[in-house]
Each structure stands twice: as C-alpha cells, then as structure tokens.
Design a protein around this motif. Structure first.
Motif, short mmCIF file in Angstrom:
data_model
loop_
_atom_site.label_atom_id
_atom_site.label_comp_id
_atom_site.label_asym_id
_atom_site.label_seq_id
_atom_site.Cartn_x
_atom_site.Cartn_y
_atom_site.Cartn_z
N ASP A 1 0.86 -1.29 -0.01
CA ASP A 1 0.10 0.12 0.14
C ASP A 1 0.98 1.34 -0.10
N ARG B 1 0.55 4.01 2.80
CA ARG B 1 0.66 3.49 4.28
C ARG B 1 1.91 4.15 4.81
N GLN C 1 -1.03 13.98 8.05
CA GLN C 1 -2.11 14.07 7.44
C GLN C 1 -2.79 15.28 7.50
N GLU D 1 -3.67 18.12 4.54
CA GLU D 1 -5.11 18.70 4.25
C GLU D 1 -5.17 20.26 4.21
N ARG E 1 -2.33 4.63 7.63
CA ARG E 1 -2.33 5.30 6.41
C ARG E 1 -1.64 6.88 6.50
N ASP F 1 -5.18 9.42 3.50
CA ASP F 1 -6.40 8.86 3.93
C ASP F 1 -7.48 9.38 2.97
N THR F 2 -8.80 9.08 3.13
CA THR F 2 -10.00 9.40 2.14
C THR F 2 -10.02 11.08 2.23
N GLY F 3 -9.59 11.72 3.48
CA GLY F 3 -10.06 13.11 3.32
C GLY F 3 -9.04 13.73 2.67
N THR F 4 -7.85 13.27 2.22
CA THR F 4 -6.87 14.09 1.76
C THR F 4 -7.14 14.80 0.35
N ALA G 1 -6.99 16.28 -3.46
CA ALA G 1 -6.36 15.66 -4.61
C ALA G 1 -5.29 16.52 -4.87
#
Length: 234
Positions: free
Chosen positions: A23, A26, A153, A157, A178, A181-184, A186
């Motif tokens: 991954d 990760r 993270q 963000e 991770r 993550d999903t909130g990062t 683009a």
C-alpha cells in the motif's frame, strides 16, 4: 525548555515517511522493533531491518543533514527522545543534528515540563495549522516532520507540506497506519530525485504540486486555505 527561545528560521516543510509495497499510501509503523508501535494490533514490528544497507544510510543521512528544525507528533517525539539523546558518538552526524536541532511538538497531552529532549522549544496544543503556518513564515530553512502520521495528514489537508521524502520498501505486511487517507485533498507530485538501494528500496523526493485547477499547496509563495485546528499528532 529554554525560556523565550525564538522560532528558528524555517520555510520549507518536509515530511519524511516510508511506504510498503502492499500500500503506497501507508506510512511507516514500527520499523525498528516489535514493540515500537503495536497500536491497532500491529504485529510486524522490525520489518525494515533487512532492507537497511549503505545506500539507505546515505539517503537518510543526507535528508537529516538538511534539517534546520524538527516537528513531531507526541508518539514519534517520545520514541525518538528515548533513543537519540543516548547516541553521543561525535562521528554520528545524524545523531548530532537531531539532538541539536530545535524541536516543536504537536500534542494536547504532553506538558512542556516533560518535553526534555535537548532544544525542544515549544509544545503546540491548539491552533495547530495557523501556528505552523506562522512558523513556516518566520524565515528560511527546512522544517522536517518524521513519522507522526496524524500530524502529516493534517498538514497535508491544510496545504502546509512543501516536499515529501518517501522510501518504498519491497515488503508486504498487510496492515498499518495510512499517510494519505480518504480525506486527503487531490494533488500530484513533482519528483526531483529517485534512488534505489541494493535491497530494492526506492527513495523518492517529491514536491507537492496541485492538480490542474486545484488549490495551490505548499509554502513557496502558495495561497493557503484559512483553516485552523489541525489534529495534533499521536
């Protein structure tokens, strides 16, 4: 902690992390030993040892040599503060740099009285994004974050990371913390350097670069979002 110590001159914020083949997003968890970080039931501590060679050492030493100041989350600070102050060999340039560099810790649980690693200048417990933004604007140099996955993270963000130093290892452990993550938001990366070690690890230096039409990121004259309250490190 030294009283009234000024912020060091820093602008570029560098996040130094590691990744595994299973991954790529990760982040490093418990690389050095089985008990370094067992959170989340992680049982593969010490997985990095077999991949350390001379080239790996050259890469990591080179990254540390650029350090003007350090930024940590609580857990990574505690782990490193329990080891590096005891490395006193004057020929160990990495130890000398880490022990001497000004250190900033993001935590709501660590008190200044317990932040005893040499030259720990402040514990940041609130308004994290704005305080780090101000720290980055205070001068010139390189502020590095090592480990501290939650902190990285949050910095990502808020568009505060200028450059990522990532080492990808050819191993699969199937679990871990991770980095992205999903909130990062683009984004893309502008790769400036790639080295491959004799054990197959790949070291990458990449600058944060917005996708077309996206929000500018990083600190080199970029426009930042006015968001406060980034999550402190673990």
């Amino acid at each position: 902690m030294p009283p009234d110590q000024p912020h060091p001159d820093v602008v570029d914020l560098t996040a130094a992390v590691s990744a595994r083949t299973d991954d790529l997003v990760r982040r490093l968890q418990s690389p050095g030993g089985p008990d370094e970080d067992r959170s989340g039931g992680f049982e593969h501590g010490g997985w990095m040892g077999r991949f350390v060679d001379e080239v790996f050492g050259e890469v990591v030493d080179g990254w540390f040599a650029r350090t003007d100041a350090l930024l940590f989350g609580r857990h990574t600070y505690d782990v490193m503060a329990s080891y590096w102050p005891h490395v006193t060999d004057p020929k160990d340039a990495t130890a000398a740099r880490l022990n001497a560099a000004p250190k900033h810790v993001v935590s709501r649980t660590l008190t200044p009285e317990r932040a005893t690693w040499n030259n720990t200048v402040e514990v940041i417990g609130d308004d994290v994004a704005e305080r780090i933004r101000a720290l980055k604007a205070s001068g010139e140099g390189n502020l590095q974050v090592h480990g501290s996955w939650r902190l990285i993270q949050a910095l990502t963000e808020h568009g505060l990371v200028d450059e990522y130093h990532v080492i990808q290892f050819p191993t699969v452990v199937g679990a871990g913390k991770r980095l992205f993550d999903t909130g990062t938001p683009a984004g893309a990366f502008e790769v400036s350097d790639v080295r491959t070690t004799g054990t197959g690890a790949i070291a990458i230096v990449a600058a944060a670069d917005p996708l077309p039409g996206g929000e500018p990121r990083g600190g080199r004259g970029a426009r930042h979002r006015g968001v406060t309250g980034a999550r402190p490190g673990s």
